[in-house]
Design a protein around this motif. Structure first.
Motif, PDB file in Angstrom:
ATOM      1  N   MET A 191      24.373  40.287  17.987  1.00  0.00           N
ATOM      2  CA  MET A 191      25.088  39.046  17.796  1.00  0.00           C
ATOM      3  C   MET A 191      26.360  39.051  18.632  1.00  0.00           C
ATOM      4  N   ILE A 192      27.014  40.174  18.666  1.00  0.00           N
ATOM      5  CA  ILE A 192      28.244  40.273  19.447  1.00  0.00           C
ATOM      6  C   ILE A 192      27.917  40.121  20.931  1.00  0.00           C
ATOM      7  N   ASP A 193      26.816  40.728  21.354  1.00  0.00           N
ATOM      8  CA  ASP A 193      26.411  40.585  22.757  1.00  0.00           C
ATOM      9  C   ASP A 193      26.127  39.129  23.089  1.00  0.00           C
ATOM     10  N   THR A 194      25.468  38.440  22.185  1.00  0.00           N
ATOM     11  CA  THR A 194      25.172  37.020  22.391  1.00  0.00           C
ATOM     12  C   THR A 194      26.461  36.224  22.505  1.00  0.00           C
ATOM     13  N   PHE A 195      27.406  36.533  21.619  1.00  0.00           N
ATOM     14  CA  PHE A 195      28.693  35.854  21.664  1.00  0.00           C
ATOM     15  C   PHE A 195      29.387  36.098  23.004  1.00  0.00           C
ATOM     16  N   LEU A 196      29.393  37.337  23.437  1.00  0.00           N
ATOM     17  CA  LEU A 196      30.040  37.648  24.717  1.00  0.00           C
ATOM     18  C   LEU A 196      29.349  36.944  25.885  1.00  0.00           C
ATOM     19  N   GLN A 197      28.035  36.906  25.867  1.00  0.00           N
ATOM     20  CA  GLN A 197      27.310  36.212  26.935  1.00  0.00           C
ATOM     21  C   GLN A 197      27.660  34.735  26.954  1.00  0.00           C
ATOM     22  N   LYS A 198      27.731  34.129  25.797  1.00  0.00           N
ATOM     23  CA  LYS A 198      28.086  32.703  25.738  1.00  0.00           C
ATOM     24  C   LYS A 198      29.528  32.482  26.170  1.00  0.00           C
ATOM     25  N   LEU A 199      30.400  33.404  25.801  1.00  0.00           N
ATOM     26  CA  LEU A 199      31.800  33.295  26.193  1.00  0.00           C
ATOM     27  C   LEU A 199      31.945  33.396  27.707  1.00  0.00           C
ATOM     28  N   ILE A 200      31.230  34.346  28.291  1.00  0.00           N
ATOM     29  CA  ILE A 200      31.286  34.520  29.755  1.00  0.00           C
ATOM     30  C   ILE A 200      30.663  33.312  30.450  1.00  0.00           C
ATOM     31  N   ALA A 201      29.564  32.791  29.880  1.00  0.00           N
ATOM     32  CA  ALA A 201      28.931  31.612  30.471  1.00  0.00           C
ATOM     33  C   ALA A 201      29.871  30.413  30.396  1.00  0.00           C
ATOM     34  N   ALA A 202      30.602  30.297  29.290  1.00  0.00           N
ATOM     35  CA  ALA A 202      31.541  29.188  29.153  1.00  0.00           C
ATOM     36  C   ALA A 202      32.705  29.334  30.125  1.00  0.00           C
ATOM     37  N   GLY A 203      33.065  30.557  30.399  1.00  0.00           N
ATOM     38  CA  GLY A 203      34.154  30.810  31.351  1.00  0.00           C
ATOM     39  C   GLY A 203      33.601  31.217  32.712  1.00  0.00           C
ATOM     40  N   SER A 204      32.706  30.414  33.253  1.00  0.00           N
ATOM     41  CA  SER A 204      32.042  30.754  34.513  1.00  0.00           C
ATOM     42  C   SER A 204      33.030  30.760  35.684  1.00  0.00           C
ATOM     43  N   TYR A 205      32.612  31.390  36.741  1.00  0.00           N
ATOM     44  CA  TYR A 205      33.441  31.470  37.950  1.00  0.00           C
ATOM     45  C   TYR A 205      33.723  30.070  38.482  1.00  0.00           C
ATOM     46  N   GLN A 206      32.747  29.190  38.364  1.00  0.00           N
ATOM     47  CA  GLN A 206      32.929  27.807  38.847  1.00  0.00           C
ATOM     48  C   GLN A 206      34.065  27.130  38.085  1.00  0.00           C
ATOM     49  N   ARG A 207      34.104  27.303  36.803  1.00  0.00           N
ATOM     50  CA  ARG A 207      35.179  26.712  36.003  1.00  0.00           C
ATOM     51  C   ARG A 207      36.524  27.350  36.359  1.00  0.00           C
ATOM     52  N   THR A 209      40.705  35.382  44.400  1.00  0.00           N
ATOM     53  CA  THR A 209      40.335  34.623  43.211  1.00  0.00           C
ATOM     54  C   THR A 209      39.131  35.268  42.528  1.00  0.00           C
ATOM     55  N   GLN A 210      38.155  35.714  43.327  1.00  0.00           N
ATOM     56  CA  GLN A 210      36.971  36.385  42.771  1.00  0.00           C
ATOM     57  C   GLN A 210      37.361  37.681  42.073  1.00  0.00           C
ATOM     58  N   ARG A 211      38.227  38.462  42.664  1.00  0.00           N
ATOM     59  CA  ARG A 211      38.659  39.726  42.051  1.00  0.00           C
ATOM     60  C   ARG A 211      39.448  39.469  40.761  1.00  0.00           C
ATOM     61  N   ILE A 212      40.297  38.459  40.784  1.00  0.00           N
ATOM     62  CA  ILE A 212      41.062  38.117  39.575  1.00  0.00           C
ATOM     63  C   ILE A 212      40.111  37.689  38.463  1.00  0.00           C
ATOM     64  N   TYR A 213      39.112  36.873  38.824  1.00  0.00           N
ATOM     65  CA  TYR A 213      38.126  36.430  37.843  1.00  0.00           C
ATOM     66  C   TYR A 213      37.369  37.631  37.273  1.00  0.00           C
ATOM     67  N   ASP A 214      36.909  38.531  38.132  1.00  0.00           N
ATOM     68  CA  ASP A 214      36.186  39.718  37.665  1.00  0.00           C
ATOM     69  C   ASP A 214      37.057  40.555  36.738  1.00  0.00           C
ATOM     70  N   LYS A 215      38.318  40.751  37.102  1.00  0.00           N
ATOM     71  CA  LYS A 215      39.239  41.527  36.273  1.00  0.00           C
ATOM     72  C   LYS A 215      39.462  40.820  34.926  1.00  0.00           C
ATOM     73  N   PHE A 216      39.627  39.494  34.972  1.00  0.00           N
ATOM     74  CA  PHE A 216      39.825  38.701  33.762  1.00  0.00           C
ATOM     75  C   PHE A 216      38.635  38.853  32.811  1.00  0.00           C
ATOM     76  N   ILE A 217      37.425  38.731  33.334  1.00  0.00           N
ATOM     77  CA  ILE A 217      36.213  38.843  32.516  1.00  0.00           C
ATOM     78  C   ILE A 217      36.110  40.246  31.924  1.00  0.00           C
ATOM     79  N   THR A 218      36.370  41.269  32.726  1.00  0.00           N
ATOM     80  CA  THR A 218      36.304  42.654  32.250  1.00  0.00           C
ATOM     81  C   THR A 218      37.296  42.877  31.118  1.00  0.00           C
ATOM     82  N   GLN A 219      38.511  42.422  31.304  1.00  0.00           N
ATOM     83  CA  GLN A 219      39.534  42.599  30.266  1.00  0.00           C
ATOM     84  C   GLN A 219      39.199  41.768  29.021  1.00  0.00           C
ATOM     85  N   LEU A 220      38.646  40.597  29.243  1.00  0.00           N
ATOM     86  CA  LEU A 220      38.257  39.763  28.106  1.00  0.00           C
ATOM     87  C   LEU A 220      37.185  40.469  27.276  1.00  0.00           C
ATOM     88  N   GLN A 221      36.169  41.017  27.942  1.00  0.00           N
ATOM     89  CA  GLN A 221      35.114  41.736  27.223  1.00  0.00           C
ATOM     90  C   GLN A 221      35.683  42.934  26.478  1.00  0.00           C
TER      91      GLN A 221
END
Length: 165
Positions: free
Chosen positions: A1-17, A33-45
């Motif tokens: 369930m947590i994995d599903t939540f994280l996947q949905k969270l990452i999908a909601a916060g897509s690189y395009q957005r 911008t790509q590196r900042i996004y990757d770092k942001f997603i990693t820290q968020l997870q």
């Protein structure tokens, strides 16, 4: 369930957005911008996992989440939608209680019919028993009368036999 939540969270916060939010920065430095996004997603997870681990330690969250996962899995097989309250308590109670009461009424009707059939059988048996008792009473009366006649005749015979001639 947590994995599903994280996947949905990452999908909601897509690189395009993310790009759309930081459009000017992306236009100036797309790689950064790509590196900042990757770092942001990693820290968020990481942050979400740490928070969830902390909550797990404080309470029985794992068992609750497993139970919730089980409910979600069971719900996937359902074809009809789950019951939801309408917001009108009278209608909600009626929608739940009326089918139950109808079922109980039908059950009680079947019991009454069964009991009435049994009562009819017992009434027939009682009437047959009364008829038999009446017949026996008539037989007793007939035998009693016959005995009385025999007894009277026997006394008369004895009286005749005892008379001195």
């Amino acid at each position: 369930m947590i994995d599903t939540f994280l996947q949905k969270l990452i999908a909601a916060g897509s690189y395009q957005r993310f790009m759309d939010c930081y459009k000017r920065f992306y236009q100036l430095q797309p790689e950064m911008t790509q590196r900042i996004y990757d770092k942001f997603i990693t820290q968020l997870q990481t942050s979400v996992w740490e928070e969830i681990s902390e909550i797990k330690q404080e309470g029985n969250l794992e068992a609750v989440l497993n139970a919730l996962d089980k409910i979600v899995e069971e719900g996937k097989d359902r074809k009809e939608p789950a019951w939801r309250p309408s917001g009108i308590p009278e209608e909600d109670m009626r929608s739940v209680l009326v089918p139950y009461f109808l079922q109980q009424r039908d059950s009680l009707r079947r019991r009454v019919q069964k009991q009435e059939a049994e009562n009819q059988q017992l009434a027939a048996a009682v009437l047959a028993g009364r008829r038999q008792v009446e017949e026996l009473q008539l037989q007793v009366q007939a035998r009693q009368q016959a005995w009385q006649v025999l007894h009277r005749e026997q006394r008369e015979l004895l009286a005749v036999l005892r008379e001195p001639e």
